[in-house]
Design a protein around this motif. Sequence first.
Motif, short mmCIF file in Angstrom:
data_model
loop_
_atom_site.label_atom_id
_atom_site.label_comp_id
_atom_site.label_asym_id
_atom_site.label_seq_id
_atom_site.Cartn_x
_atom_site.Cartn_y
_atom_site.Cartn_z
N PHE A 170 15.13 67.75 -47.09
CA PHE A 170 16.52 68.23 -46.41
C PHE A 170 16.74 68.02 -44.82
N ILE A 171 15.79 67.68 -44.28
CA ILE A 171 15.94 67.32 -42.87
C ILE A 171 16.59 65.95 -42.79
N PHE A 172 16.74 65.06 -43.93
CA PHE A 172 17.13 63.73 -43.93
C PHE A 172 18.64 63.73 -44.38
N ASP A 173 19.39 62.59 -44.23
CA ASP A 173 20.75 62.78 -44.93
C ASP A 173 20.56 61.85 -46.23
N GLY A 174 19.62 61.34 -46.69
CA GLY A 174 19.61 61.10 -48.01
C GLY A 174 20.32 59.58 -48.21
N PRO B 263 19.93 66.07 -40.75
CA PRO B 263 20.42 67.19 -42.03
C PRO B 263 21.83 67.34 -42.11
N LEU B 264 22.26 67.54 -43.46
CA LEU B 264 23.61 67.63 -43.91
C LEU B 264 24.19 69.12 -43.77
N LYS C 139 18.81 56.64 -47.06
CA LYS C 139 17.82 55.57 -47.11
C LYS C 139 16.82 55.66 -48.34
N GLY C 140 16.10 57.02 -48.30
CA GLY C 140 15.33 57.36 -49.53
C GLY C 140 13.87 56.81 -49.08
N ASN C 141 12.90 57.12 -49.57
CA ASN C 141 11.48 56.96 -49.28
C ASN C 141 11.02 56.88 -48.00
N TYR C 142 11.25 58.22 -47.51
CA TYR C 142 11.35 58.34 -46.21
C TYR C 142 10.06 58.33 -45.42
N LYS C 143 9.56 57.78 -44.02
CA LYS C 143 8.40 57.94 -43.48
C LYS C 143 8.54 59.17 -42.63
N GLU C 144 7.38 59.55 -42.21
CA GLU C 144 7.48 60.79 -41.27
C GLU C 144 8.08 60.50 -40.01
N THR C 145 8.11 59.10 -39.64
CA THR C 145 8.63 58.64 -38.50
C THR C 145 9.92 58.48 -38.16
N ASP C 146 10.96 58.50 -39.74
CA ASP C 146 12.30 58.10 -39.90
C ASP C 146 13.08 59.33 -39.10
N GLU C 147 14.24 58.94 -38.48
CA GLU C 147 15.02 59.69 -37.93
C GLU C 147 15.90 60.90 -38.79
N PRO C 148 15.48 62.15 -38.44
CA PRO C 148 16.18 63.20 -39.34
C PRO C 148 17.83 63.08 -39.10
N ARG D 104 24.12 68.08 -50.17
CA ARG D 104 22.80 67.68 -50.48
C ARG D 104 22.73 66.18 -50.18
N PRO D 105 21.43 65.87 -49.68
CA PRO D 105 21.27 64.33 -49.31
C PRO D 105 21.01 63.72 -50.81
N SER D 106 21.62 62.48 -50.97
CA SER D 106 21.80 61.90 -52.23
C SER D 106 20.52 61.28 -52.64
N LYS D 107 19.60 60.69 -51.78
CA LYS D 107 18.43 60.11 -52.09
C LYS D 107 17.42 60.58 -51.17
#
Length: 299
Positions: free
Chosen positions: A118-122, A135-136, A124-133, A265-268
């Motif tokens: 949930f630190i990601f906005d959803g 949160p929503l 993109k999906g299939n997140y890597k550790e280095t992807d930009e957080p 919630r992030p969608s994906k």
Amino acid sequence: MKKVIITGSNGLLGQTLVKLLAADKNNYTVYGFSRGENRCKENNFAYISVDLTNKHLLKKAVKQIQPDVIINTAAMTQVDVCEVEKDACYLTNVTLVKWLVDISEKNSCHLVHISTDFIFDGKKGNYKETDEPNPLSYYGFSKLKAEEIITNSSVHYTILRTILVYGLVDQMKRNNIVLWVREMLANNKEITIVNDQFRAPTYVEDLAMACKISMDKSAKGVFHISSSTLLSVYEIAQQIASVFNLDKNLIKPISSKTLNQRAIRPSKTGFDLSKTNTQLLFYPKSFKESLVAFKQKIS
């Protein structure tokens, strides 16, 4: 012999970890910190009832043990409650982590911390550790803030981000998606499930094993832990019905827009697990495979 403190030892992950580590009495001495009565009935395990949101009591309890590792499984995870009770959320999810970082720095101990998709906005999906957080929700914000406190410190840390954890332990206070769907369908109750949010659920036994591996390898950094399959929440419910031989026709798909949830919630989400595979040498299974293992364990 490693001395390990598990904060939140009465919870789903906490109890699972206690069971896993206490079984290996040649390598670990295990201490559980939680509120109220101890729910773990293991040998080779010492329980300390402590209010983790009381800095003085927490520091005093840790000082007596002088641990090598602290595994922090304590968190406020009800996403909609966090949106309303922001102070309580911040205290448990951020301030407590700050204290644990300070304690770990002073004691030169390894801090293993659990974070979230949930630190990601959803988007993109299939997140890597280095992807930009991005949160929503306030819950996502609090977990990201805790990550930043840890990564900006001098502490030796492992952050394990995870998704939708499920499993079963004694005297559970909180439900999870697998138990809820199974219970509702077993009682022939119709359920509505969103078909436009995508997740990769995590079997609690896998998450506990990832904590153990991180500790044994003294791994440093951020790692993603989830099942290897991205599914809509509707598909997740369908697979639960299938594995437990329950009626799929009772599951009705709906859109997230029809839910009146306080927190967005992030969608994906879903994770790229390649770093976990190569550095931790840990290969989580598909949701269905883990679900079958879970069914065998509880039956």
